[in-house]
Design a protein around this motif. Structure first.
Motif, PDB file in Angstrom:
ATOM      1  N   ASP A  84     -12.698   7.754  -3.775  1.00  0.00           N
ATOM      2  CA  ASP A  84     -11.707   7.917  -3.351  1.00  0.00           C
ATOM      3  C   ASP A  84     -10.344   6.688  -2.453  1.00  0.00           C
ATOM      4  O   ASP A  84     -10.402   7.408  -1.335  1.00  0.00           O
ATOM      5  CB  ASP A  84     -10.847   9.387  -4.287  1.00  0.00           C
ATOM      6  N   GLY A  85      -9.735   5.904  -3.137  1.00  0.00           N
ATOM      7  CA  GLY A  85      -8.592   5.559  -2.470  1.00  0.00           C
ATOM      8  C   GLY A  85      -7.402   6.676  -1.577  1.00  0.00           C
ATOM      9  O   GLY A  85      -7.261   7.837  -1.773  1.00  0.00           O
ATOM     10  N   PRO A  86      -6.954   6.482  -0.969  1.00  0.00           N
ATOM     11  CA  PRO A  86      -6.548   5.514  -0.314  1.00  0.00           C
ATOM     12  C   PRO A  86      -7.233   4.146   0.325  1.00  0.00           C
ATOM     13  O   PRO A  86      -8.112   5.926   0.966  1.00  0.00           O
ATOM     14  CB  PRO A  86      -5.495   4.644   0.473  1.00  0.00           C
ATOM     15  N   HIS A 105      -1.550  -1.721  -8.303  1.00  0.00           N
ATOM     16  CA  HIS A 105      -0.966  -0.884  -7.596  1.00  0.00           C
ATOM     17  C   HIS A 105      -2.020  -0.423  -6.501  1.00  0.00           C
ATOM     18  O   HIS A 105      -2.953  -0.647  -6.457  1.00  0.00           O
ATOM     19  CB  HIS A 105      -1.612   0.491  -8.534  1.00  0.00           C
ATOM     20  N   PRO A 106      -1.238   0.448  -5.732  1.00  0.00           N
ATOM     21  CA  PRO A 106      -1.945   0.582  -4.557  1.00  0.00           C
ATOM     22  C   PRO A 106      -3.334   1.256  -4.535  1.00  0.00           C
ATOM     23  O   PRO A 106      -4.065   1.758  -5.602  1.00  0.00           O
ATOM     24  CB  PRO A 106      -0.805   1.397  -3.667  1.00  0.00           C
ATOM     25  N   SER A 107      -3.799   1.284  -3.257  1.00  0.00           N
ATOM     26  CA  SER A 107      -5.122   1.976  -3.582  1.00  0.00           C
ATOM     27  C   SER A 107      -5.342   3.250  -3.637  1.00  0.00           C
ATOM     28  O   SER A 107      -6.366   3.553  -3.736  1.00  0.00           O
ATOM     29  CB  SER A 107      -6.128   1.285  -2.239  1.00  0.00           C
ATOM     30  N   SER A 108      -4.164   3.851  -3.281  1.00  0.00           N
ATOM     31  CA  SER A 108      -4.146   5.088  -3.276  1.00  0.00           C
ATOM     32  C   SER A 108      -4.514   5.344  -4.850  1.00  0.00           C
ATOM     33  O   SER A 108      -4.845   7.056  -4.908  1.00  0.00           O
ATOM     34  CB  SER A 108      -2.813   6.080  -2.834  1.00  0.00           C
ATOM     35  N   LYS A 109      -4.395   4.957  -5.644  1.00  0.00           N
ATOM     36  CA  LYS A 109      -4.649   4.740  -6.702  1.00  0.00           C
ATOM     37  C   LYS A 109      -6.359   4.479  -7.541  1.00  0.00           C
ATOM     38  O   LYS A 109      -6.230   4.406  -8.967  1.00  0.00           O
ATOM     39  CB  LYS A 109      -3.411   4.909  -7.645  1.00  0.00           C
ATOM     40  N   GLY A 110      -7.036   4.043  -6.605  1.00  0.00           N
ATOM     41  CA  GLY A 110      -8.082   3.649  -7.058  1.00  0.00           C
ATOM     42  C   GLY A 110      -8.974   4.289  -6.836  1.00  0.00           C
ATOM     43  O   GLY A 110      -9.305   5.091  -5.905  1.00  0.00           O
ATOM     44  N   GLY A 168       3.642   1.443  -1.621  1.00  0.00           N
ATOM     45  CA  GLY A 168       3.963   1.459  -2.963  1.00  0.00           C
ATOM     46  C   GLY A 168       5.788   0.998  -3.501  1.00  0.00           C
ATOM     47  O   GLY A 168       6.232   1.578  -3.812  1.00  0.00           O
ATOM     48  N   GLU A 210       0.547  -1.396  -0.022  1.00  0.00           N
ATOM     49  CA  GLU A 210      -0.193  -0.034  -0.167  1.00  0.00           C
ATOM     50  C   GLU A 210       0.932   1.307  -0.072  1.00  0.00           C
ATOM     51  O   GLU A 210       0.454   2.231  -0.555  1.00  0.00           O
ATOM     52  CB  GLU A 210      -1.163  -0.319   1.370  1.00  0.00           C
TER      53      GLU A 210
END
Length: 145
Positions: free
Chosen positions: A66-68, A47-52, A16, A14
């Protein structure tokens, strides 16, 4: 039987952190074994959830988060799709997998994928035909890429 083999996320994934060259090589060898055995149908890291994002459904309403996302233990860092004879065979393959994260505890979840016959009479001949047509279109699109 098809199974989704899900690599659970860690604080490391997470954040990265990328895998080491050794881990990439070890995973590459493992994936080669899976392909040679006719087991692996697909596999990717995420990719980490911050990009999801997550889309929440409530009746006709949709909301986006929005992530994370807070609960790392509930997140997925990567996946495979395998074709094997049984859950037991999938477990045996996972036991041979390198630890997905250098030097820390990790977890891989194995879940069977629904197939047409699992849906019974509700999956009518028309719906089966539609699914077959869509799968053929996806395969054709994949060949173009």
């Amino acid at each position: 039987m098809k199974f989704a083999v899900l690599v659970r996320a860690t604080q490391q994934s997470e954040a990265g952190c990328m895998p080491s060259e050794k881990l990439l090589a070890d995973m590459g060898r493992f994936n080669e074994e899976l392909v040679k055995a006719g087991v692996m149908l697909a596999g990717e890291g995420l990719h980490p959830s911050s990009k999801g994002a997550r889309v929440h459904f409530k009746d006709a309403q949709r909301s986006v988060l929005d992530g994370p996302f807070a609960e790392t233990k509930e997140l997925i860092a990567g996946f495979w799709v395998w074709q094997v004879k049984s859950l037991e065979e999938a477990i045996e393959w996972v036991k041979r997998c390198p630890n997905p994260f250098d030097g820390i505890e990790s977890e891989i979840e194995i879940r069977q994928i629904f197939e047409a016959e699992d849906f019974g009479a509700e999956f009518t001949p028309d719906l089966r035909e539609q699914e077959e047509r869509l799968r053929a279109q996806i395969e054709q699109q994949a060949k173009k890429h």
